[in-house]
Design a protein around this motif. Sequence first.
Motif, PDB file in Angstrom:
ATOM      1  N   GLY A   1     -10.035   2.440  -6.620  1.00 25.31           N
ATOM      2  CA  GLY A   1      -8.676   2.979  -6.471  1.00 25.31           C
ATOM      3  C   GLY A   1      -8.253   3.025  -5.015  1.00 25.31           C
ATOM      4  N   ASP A   2      -7.496   4.044  -4.664  1.00 23.66           N
ATOM      5  CA  ASP A   2      -6.934   4.146  -3.308  1.00 23.66           C
ATOM      6  C   ASP A   2      -8.013   4.271  -2.239  1.00 23.66           C
ATOM      7  N   LEU A   3      -9.251   4.536  -2.635  1.00 21.08           N
ATOM      8  CA  LEU A   3     -10.335   4.702  -1.650  1.00 21.08           C
ATOM      9  C   LEU A   3     -11.008   3.389  -1.266  1.00 21.08           C
TER      10      LEU A   3
ATOM     11  N   VAL B   1     -15.283  14.708 -13.049  1.00 19.69           N
ATOM     12  CA  VAL B   1     -14.945  15.901 -12.260  1.00 19.69           C
ATOM     13  C   VAL B   1     -13.570  15.714 -11.628  1.00 19.69           C
ATOM     14  N   ASP B   2     -12.681  16.665 -11.842  1.00 20.82           N
ATOM     15  CA  ASP B   2     -11.404  16.637 -11.112  1.00 20.82           C
ATOM     16  C   ASP B   2     -11.040  18.062 -10.728  1.00 20.82           C
ATOM     17  N   ARG B   3     -10.460  18.207  -9.541  1.00 20.70           N
ATOM     18  CA  ARG B   3     -10.123  19.562  -9.096  1.00 20.70           C
ATOM     19  C   ARG B   3      -8.883  20.086  -9.819  1.00 20.70           C
TER      20      ARG B   3
ATOM     21  N   ASP C   1       0.009   0.358   1.262  1.00 18.33           N
ATOM     22  CA  ASP C   1       0.183   1.563   0.477  1.00 18.33           C
ATOM     23  C   ASP C   1       1.628   1.775   0.092  1.00 18.33           C
ATOM     24  N   ARG C   2       1.803   2.515  -1.020  1.00 17.68           N
ATOM     25  CA  ARG C   2       3.130   2.829  -1.499  1.00 17.68           C
ATOM     26  C   ARG C   2       3.945   3.553  -0.453  1.00 17.68           C
ATOM     27  N   ALA C   3       3.283   4.444   0.264  1.00 11.17           N
ATOM     28  CA  ALA C   3       4.037   5.276   1.195  1.00 11.17           C
ATOM     29  C   ALA C   3       4.297   4.574   2.507  1.00 11.17           C
TER      30      ALA C   3
HETATM   31  C1  FAD Z   1       4.805   9.348  -5.086  1.00  6.73           C
HETATM   32  C2  FAD Z   1       3.979   8.147  -5.494  1.00  6.73           C
HETATM   33  C3  FAD Z   1       4.567   7.130  -6.228  1.00  6.73           C
HETATM   34  C4  FAD Z   1       3.806   6.037  -6.629  1.00  6.73           C
HETATM   35  N1  FAD Z   1       4.412   5.046  -7.363  1.00  6.73           N
HETATM   36  C5  FAD Z   1       3.692   4.005  -7.803  1.00  6.73           C
HETATM   37  C6  FAD Z   1       4.275   2.995  -8.626  1.00  6.73           C
HETATM   38  O1  FAD Z   1       5.472   3.042  -8.946  1.00  6.73           O
HETATM   39  N2  FAD Z   1       3.487   1.976  -9.052  1.00  6.73           N
HETATM   40  C7  FAD Z   1       2.170   1.908  -8.725  1.00  6.73           C
HETATM   41  O2  FAD Z   1       1.487   0.991  -9.182  1.00  6.73           O
HETATM   42  N3  FAD Z   1       1.591   2.813  -7.930  1.00  6.73           N
HETATM   43  C8  FAD Z   1       2.319   3.865  -7.467  1.00  6.73           C
HETATM   44  N4  FAD Z   1       1.736   4.817  -6.659  1.00  6.73           N
HETATM   45  C9  FAD Z   1       0.349   4.623  -6.214  1.00  6.73           C
HETATM   46  C10 FAD Z   1      -0.611   5.054  -7.281  1.00  6.73           C
HETATM   47  O3  FAD Z   1      -0.222   6.283  -7.864  1.00  6.73           O
HETATM   48  C11 FAD Z   1      -2.010   5.151  -6.676  1.00  6.73           C
HETATM   49  O4  FAD Z   1      -2.332   3.899  -6.130  1.00  6.73           O
HETATM   50  C12 FAD Z   1      -3.007   5.533  -7.740  1.00  6.73           C
HETATM   51  O5  FAD Z   1      -2.725   6.828  -8.214  1.00  6.73           O
HETATM   52  C13 FAD Z   1      -4.439   5.481  -7.194  1.00  6.73           C
HETATM   53  O6  FAD Z   1      -5.297   5.878  -8.212  1.00  6.73           O
HETATM   54  P1  FAD Z   1      -6.648   6.653  -7.865  1.00  6.73           P
HETATM   55  O7  FAD Z   1      -7.308   6.892  -9.185  1.00  6.73           O
HETATM   56  O8  FAD Z   1      -7.376   5.958  -6.797  1.00  6.73           O
HETATM   57  O9  FAD Z   1      -6.186   8.045  -7.231  1.00  6.73           O
HETATM   58  P2  FAD Z   1      -5.319   9.205  -7.854  1.00  6.73           P
HETATM   59  O10 FAD Z   1      -4.490   8.718  -8.995  1.00  6.73           O
HETATM   60  O11 FAD Z   1      -4.640   9.823  -6.698  1.00  6.73           O
HETATM   61  O12 FAD Z   1      -6.393  10.199  -8.460  1.00  6.73           O
HETATM   62  C14 FAD Z   1      -7.295  10.887  -7.667  1.00  6.73           C
HETATM   63  C15 FAD Z   1      -7.805  12.080  -8.458  1.00  6.73           C
HETATM   64  O13 FAD Z   1      -8.906  12.637  -7.785  1.00  6.73           O
HETATM   65  C16 FAD Z   1      -8.823  14.050  -7.793  1.00  6.73           C
HETATM   66  N5  FAD Z   1      -9.552  14.525  -6.632  1.00  6.73           N
HETATM   67  C17 FAD Z   1      -9.290  14.279  -5.324  1.00  6.73           C
HETATM   68  N6  FAD Z   1     -10.229  14.819  -4.550  1.00  6.73           N
HETATM   69  C18 FAD Z   1     -11.111  15.435  -5.379  1.00  6.73           C
HETATM   70  C19 FAD Z   1     -12.299  16.178  -5.162  1.00  6.73           C
HETATM   71  N7  FAD Z   1     -12.779  16.378  -3.925  1.00  6.73           N
HETATM   72  N8  FAD Z   1     -12.943  16.666  -6.233  1.00  6.73           N
HETATM   73  C20 FAD Z   1     -12.461  16.472  -7.499  1.00  6.73           C
HETATM   74  N9  FAD Z   1     -11.343  15.768  -7.748  1.00  6.73           N
HETATM   75  C21 FAD Z   1     -10.688  15.244  -6.701  1.00  6.73           C
HETATM   76  C22 FAD Z   1      -7.326  14.323  -7.743  1.00  6.73           C
HETATM   77  O14 FAD Z   1      -7.034  15.605  -8.271  1.00  6.73           O
HETATM   78  C23 FAD Z   1      -6.772  13.188  -8.601  1.00  6.73           C
HETATM   79  O15 FAD Z   1      -6.668  13.562  -9.962  1.00  6.73           O
HETATM   80  C24 FAD Z   1       2.459   5.947  -6.257  1.00  6.73           C
HETATM   81  C25 FAD Z   1       1.862   6.970  -5.515  1.00  6.73           C
HETATM   82  C26 FAD Z   1       2.617   8.070  -5.146  1.00  6.73           C
HETATM   83  C27 FAD Z   1       1.975   9.202  -4.368  1.00  6.73           C
END
Ligand code: FAD
Length: 456
Positions: A307-309, A42-44, A451-453
């Motif tokens: 992931g980020d959570l 599921v993704d929004r 975090d990246r930010a």
């Molecule tokens: C601008 C930027 C630059 C970055 N650069 C780097 C880099 O150079 N190298 C690196 O290693 N990392 C980088 N990062 C960090 C990296 O992108 C994140 O750590 C990574 O994306 C985390 O993966 P994730 O799957 O946890 O979350 P995400 O990739 O953020 O994916 C989360 C997904 O969940 C979906 N979602 C959220 N809430 C809901 C909901 N309630 N229902 C359904 N879907 C939902 C979103 O639409 C999204 O598709 C960067 C991040 C940012 C913002």
Amino acid sequence: MVISNQSESVDPRPHVVIVGGGFAGLSAAKALRKASVRITLVDRRNHHLFQPLLYQVATAALSGQDIATPIREVFRRQKNTTVLMSEAQGIKPEEQKVILPHRDLTYDYLILAAGADNFYYGNDEWERHAPGLKTLGDAVEIRRRILMAYEAAEAEHDPERRKDYLTFVIIGGGPTGVEMAGAMAEIARKTLTRDFRTFDPSQSRIILLEGGPRLLPTYPEELSESGRKQLETMGVEVRVDAMVSQIDGDGAVVRGERIPSRTVIWAAGVTSSPLTEQLGTKLDKQGRVHVTSKLTVPEHEDIFVVGDLAVIEHGDDLVPALAQSAMQEGKHAALNAARAARGRPLEDFHYKDKGQMATIGRSRAVAVIGKSRLSGFVAWILWSLVHLFYLVGFRNRIAVMLGWIFAYVAFRRNARVLLGDGEPTPRAAVSPALRRRTLTGRRSGPGVGKDRAAGQ
Ligand SMILES: Cc1cc2nc3c(=O)[nH]c(=O)nc-3n(C[C@H](O)[C@H](O)[C@H](O)COP(=O)(O)OP(=O)(O)OC[C@H]3O[C@@H](n4cnc5c(N)ncnc54)[C@H](O)[C@@H]3O)c2cc1C
């Protein structure tokens, strides 16, 4: 309302629901391609987004399509996976249900990979004046603001007001802020030099504000210093210990000093998806879950958070919130779910640190890989190769490579065309309930850790 479709009621395979099609969610679903499970992803949004290159969309080097891939296309051949474009609005762990707007989804195993969102430390009103960089919509809006500021400067007769249009403030000196500042300096000093008649774009001010004592706080000090020097060589004004206390339509206030600017960009804070609040477990200040060594929620063995959570210990430190860690965690959680489905014991997660890197403009970067610390051109080549390698989709790799070659050889940017008359880009719709919680700032203060930010 619980709607049980036919395939759910007749399919005896355990049901794995994955929320989020980012780096973690995508890896999880891919890792289960041969497992005897039924997967609902599921993704929004309808696309997987390669966030590391978002800043290049925001600075007109690439178009949004180059760094996004439809999730449905990724899984077109993976028969055990159904992709649902929908927003998870809640989780009921006791009932093993994910709440979607028009349906409840019952799971045997849940992999929560919903990522993070921008966070304004309780100052929700700042978002309007200083968009963050998290979605394609954000990147397109930032690009619009940057390009429109130059257009407005050309039309402006008053030199003072023109200065405000040509002052760009980036808040947050983590990798995202550094990358944005480098690219914006390049736009001002290289890309636009011949395009305007009433002013010289190279006179633009690009100001990078970092609340802490140094840029790139998660990197070794020598690379922070190298990053700062590289930016300054490009004409960026770097200010550290520069905590912002106000952002409005006229600029930002830093340690009592107002910096007049029409374009302020936020790269300073993130917070977790509010879905974690519904797991009934311990969260850190950013709303992340302290998972077990198997990546499960301590109170719920059938829920994995990745992931980020996720907060995961790694030696004396934490696993950083990066794409590569999200991918490793997603894969591991998926294989553990498959093990659980077969009645096998779950295995511990071991993070493999593959380093981190950030680019600073056209041919400069900093990188930490194992014990090696690199900066300058070599780091930039490495950065380019790694990003091309991990981009999802062959078409995207070719498009990005061509965009980079064009930018490198011709000092030009591919994606400067604005649709319409330059009106604001609406932020991608997020359910008001979820969004409100994201922005009300229960978790306050700086300290975004690894975090990246990280920064302000
Ligand atoms: C601008 C930027 C630059 C970055 N650069 C780097 C880099 O150079 N190298 C690196 O290693 N990392 C980088 N990062 C960090 C990296 O992108 C994140 O750590 C990574 O994306 C985390 O993966 P994730 O799957 O946890 O979350 P995400 O990739 O953020 O994916 C989360 C997904 O969940 C979906 N979602 C959220 N809430 C809901 C909901 N309630 N229902 C359904 N879907 C939902 C979103 O639409 C999204 O598709 C960067 C991040 C940012 C913002």
